[in-house]
Design an enzyme around this catalytic site. Structure first.
Site, short mmCIF file in Angstrom:
data_model
loop_
_atom_site.label_atom_id
_atom_site.label_comp_id
_atom_site.label_asym_id
_atom_site.label_seq_id
_atom_site.Cartn_x
_atom_site.Cartn_y
_atom_site.Cartn_z
N CYS A 237 0.86 -1.10 -0.31
CA CYS A 237 -0.05 -0.09 -0.05
C CYS A 237 0.92 1.19 0.14
O CYS A 237 0.17 2.39 -0.08
CB CYS A 237 -0.93 -0.01 1.21
SG CYS A 237 -2.18 -1.28 1.17
N HIS A 316 12.81 1.09 4.88
CA HIS A 316 12.58 -0.43 4.68
C HIS A 316 13.41 -1.26 5.87
O HIS A 316 14.25 -1.15 6.18
CB HIS A 316 13.38 -0.97 3.53
CG HIS A 316 12.93 -2.00 2.71
ND1 HIS A 316 12.40 -2.98 3.49
CD2 HIS A 316 12.38 -2.06 1.19
CE1 HIS A 316 11.65 -4.00 2.46
NE2 HIS A 316 11.56 -3.42 1.41
N HIS A 411 -1.18 19.95 6.49
CA HIS A 411 -2.12 18.79 5.94
C HIS A 411 -1.34 17.61 5.98
O HIS A 411 -0.34 17.37 5.67
CB HIS A 411 -2.69 19.10 4.59
CG HIS A 411 -3.27 20.45 4.44
ND1 HIS A 411 -4.69 20.83 5.06
CD2 HIS A 411 -2.85 21.55 3.85
CE1 HIS A 411 -4.88 22.04 4.73
NE2 HIS A 411 -3.98 22.59 3.99
N HIS A 415 -1.98 7.13 4.89
CA HIS A 415 -2.64 5.67 4.18
C HIS A 415 -3.94 5.17 5.11
O HIS A 415 -3.69 4.91 6.42
CB HIS A 415 -1.97 4.69 3.87
CG HIS A 415 -2.49 3.41 3.50
ND1 HIS A 415 -3.30 3.42 2.39
CD2 HIS A 415 -2.09 2.29 4.12
CE1 HIS A 415 -3.53 1.98 2.41
NE2 HIS A 415 -3.01 1.28 3.31
N ASN A 448 -10.26 0.82 2.16
CA ASN A 448 -8.67 0.82 1.86
C ASN A 448 -8.64 0.36 0.48
O ASN A 448 -8.65 -0.45 0.01
CB ASN A 448 -8.31 -0.43 2.62
CG ASN A 448 -6.79 -0.38 2.54
OD1 ASN A 448 -6.56 0.37 1.66
ND2 ASN A 448 -6.10 -1.03 3.23
#
Length: 532
Positions: A237, A316, A411, A415, A448
């Protein structure tokens, strides 16, 4: 026959000549654009060289050695030396500085009313599959009631038809509807011709056909032969920001071009029909959707672009076994393929978020907030900018200082991975309900939609009329692997919601007056409505 053959041959010759002329014109245009791009450097270099030669020609030193002559000339004429060094430094800086990347516009796909599903419709569909046990149905119902999704999300025909038909052909049809629908709106909105696009980056988590999704776009819009196309799959995502980062790097190399970034998830390819609980959650929260974004490095487009890309940060956690396995696609005991979500997902996400923000923070926080972090929290607070508790004196749990990210951003687009994800981010970053509103309303209205959710959230902020010139937007997304990626944008102009429309790719404008809405912690599924 001979006349027809001669006519065909003549037509072929004319067509071939036309192609050659077009190729020559295109080549001349490319060289002209290259000359324009390097005009400043081409202008500075002869001046510097001519000035240096002029001064050396006037030098009357008895020593004929060129190096000694040049050194004595430059030493004797200090102002000239300063001008030459400054001009050379300016030329080097202009040649090496990163090119500005602008977001011209964006478009989010809005499925038709025939794809709409309520919570009751969804439960009726999963019951109709006939593959779920009573325990699995009860579990999915429990998740759905606490998911934060509303009564107007969307699923593709492959999953709503009776019987369901999640096959390759349906997945392709869904991909074409989402991608082409969003891109059509984007091109119409910006006025950019498909032939002007030099870079295409498409990301989809699970669906990766051959030819690729990016090839489908190149074929459908008949893009030029030298287009740079990339297809990112399996990156979860957070892949939309990975696509943006890739496009940004390509725009540093290719001059005066446009980059099309398309983000989507194909539901027909991701439905799970088994009974493993860890694989049932995605069924309940993922929904149909997608978005297209047009980036450019054309300096002339700055005046009409919406945003400028300031930073992208990619972190990562994949080296850690726990993080690597927390979102994992595999087969269950019955051979059904699904995506398993580990119980460690929230703690892994919090750790990934901490790593990303500690990297992003020094680039965006004002000096006053950096000093406050150092004075109030000390070194530990600088390292741990999120609310990760540490052992204090006497065994007490103390919370280190959390920097106020609202001093750097107006702002936030987080996700919309699920209610638990948004709760974790809100608590970790100490954000207000107002800052989390675009994410929570996107989850409620659209579900989602994977990597494209960030753009639905930005479209919500625009439809609300909240974006003003100079405002900064922070996008944060999580993905399998495990990754946390962020991007920072600065608004180049005030976005007028009156100029946005559903036909132009903002799916909120016709119903924005209804939002925000109160989302209860639990919204029960109406059993009577399921039976009807």
């Amino acid at each position: 026959m001979s006349i027809k053959s001669e006519t065909n041959e003549r037509s072929s010759t004319i067509q071939s000549a036309g192609h050659r002329i077009c190729s020559i014109v295109k080549l001349c245009y490319q060289h002209l654009m290259l000359a324009v791009s390097y005009a400043l450097y081409l202008f500075l270099a002869p001046i510097i060289l001519a000035t240096l030669v002029l001064h050396l020609s006037r030098h009357t030193s008895a020593d004929d050695d060129l190096i000694v002559s040049a050194r004595s000339t430059l030493t004797a004429n200090l102002p000239f030396t300063v001008v030459v060094v400054a001009a050379a430094a300016t030329a080097v800086y202009l040649m090496r500085r990163p090119r500005a990347v602008y977001l011209l516009d964006l478009a989010c796909y809005k499925p038709g009313a025939e794809h709409a599903v309520t919570r009751e419709t969804f439960m009726r569909l999963v019951v109709g599959y006939g593959t779920f046990s009573d325990d699995s149905l009860a579990f999915q119902r429990k998740i759905l009631e606490r998911s934060g999704l509303g009564q107007g999300t969307y699923l593709p025909k492959a999953l709503t038809s009776s019987p369901p038909n999640p096959c390759m052909a349906e997945a392709r049809r869904e991909a074409e509807a989402v991608m082409f629908g969003a891109v059509d709106q984007l091109l119409a909105k910006t006025g950019v011709r498909a032939g002007d696009i030099g870079i295409v980056v498409v990301n989809s988590g699970l669906f990766s056909p051959t030819p690729s999704l990016s090839a489908m776009i190149v074929h459908h819009y008949k893009l030029r032969r030298d287009v740079s196309s990339y297809n990112l799959a399996g990156m979860g995502c957070s892949a939309s920001l990975i696509s943006v980062d890739l496009a940004k790097q390509l725009l540093q190399v290719q001059r005066n071009t446009y980059a099309l970034v398309v983000s989507l998830e194909i539901m027909a390819a991701s439905a799970y029909v088994g009974n493993t609980r860890s694989m049932l959650v995605p069924n309940c929260i993922f929904r149909m959707g997608g978005a297209a974004v047009l980036l450019t490095n054309h300096g002339t487009e700055r005046r009409r672009a919406k945003y400028q890309l300031l930073h992208t940060v990619r972190t990562h956690q994949g080296a850690d076994d726990r993080a690597y396995r927390c979102v994992y696609q595999e087969e269950d005991e019955s051979g059904h393929v699904g995506v398993a979500l580990s119980k460690d997902l929230m703690s892994v996400a919090a750790e990934a978020l901490k790593t990303n923000i500690t990297t992003l923070g020094p680039r965006v926080l004002p000096m006053s907030e950096k000093m406050k972090m150092m004075l109030v929290g000390g070194k530990a607070a600088v390292v741990q900018v999120l609310g990760v508790q540490q052992q204090g004196q006497g065994g007490s749990r103390s919370r280190p200082y959390i920097p106020d990210l609202t001093t750097a951003f107006e702002h936030f687009c987080i996700h919309a991975g699920g209610r638990a994800v948004l709760d974790t981010v809100e608590r970790s970053l100490d954000l207000s309900a107002w800052h989390m509103e675009p994410s929570r309303m996107t989850l409620y209205r659209w579900g989602n939609t994977s990597s494209s959710s960030l753009w639905y959230e930005l479209a919500y902020t625009e439809a609300k009329g909240r974006v003003r010139r100079g405002h900064r937007v922070c996008q944060i997304a999580f993905g399998s692997g495990f990754k946390c990626n962020s991007a920072v944008w600065r608004a180049l102009r005030t976005i007028d919601p009156a100029k946005e429309s559903a036909a132009a790719g903002n799916p909120w404008v016709e119903e924005i007056h209804r939002f925000p809405v109160e989302v209860p912690q639990v919204e029960r599924v109406d059993v009577a409505a399921m039976a009807s």
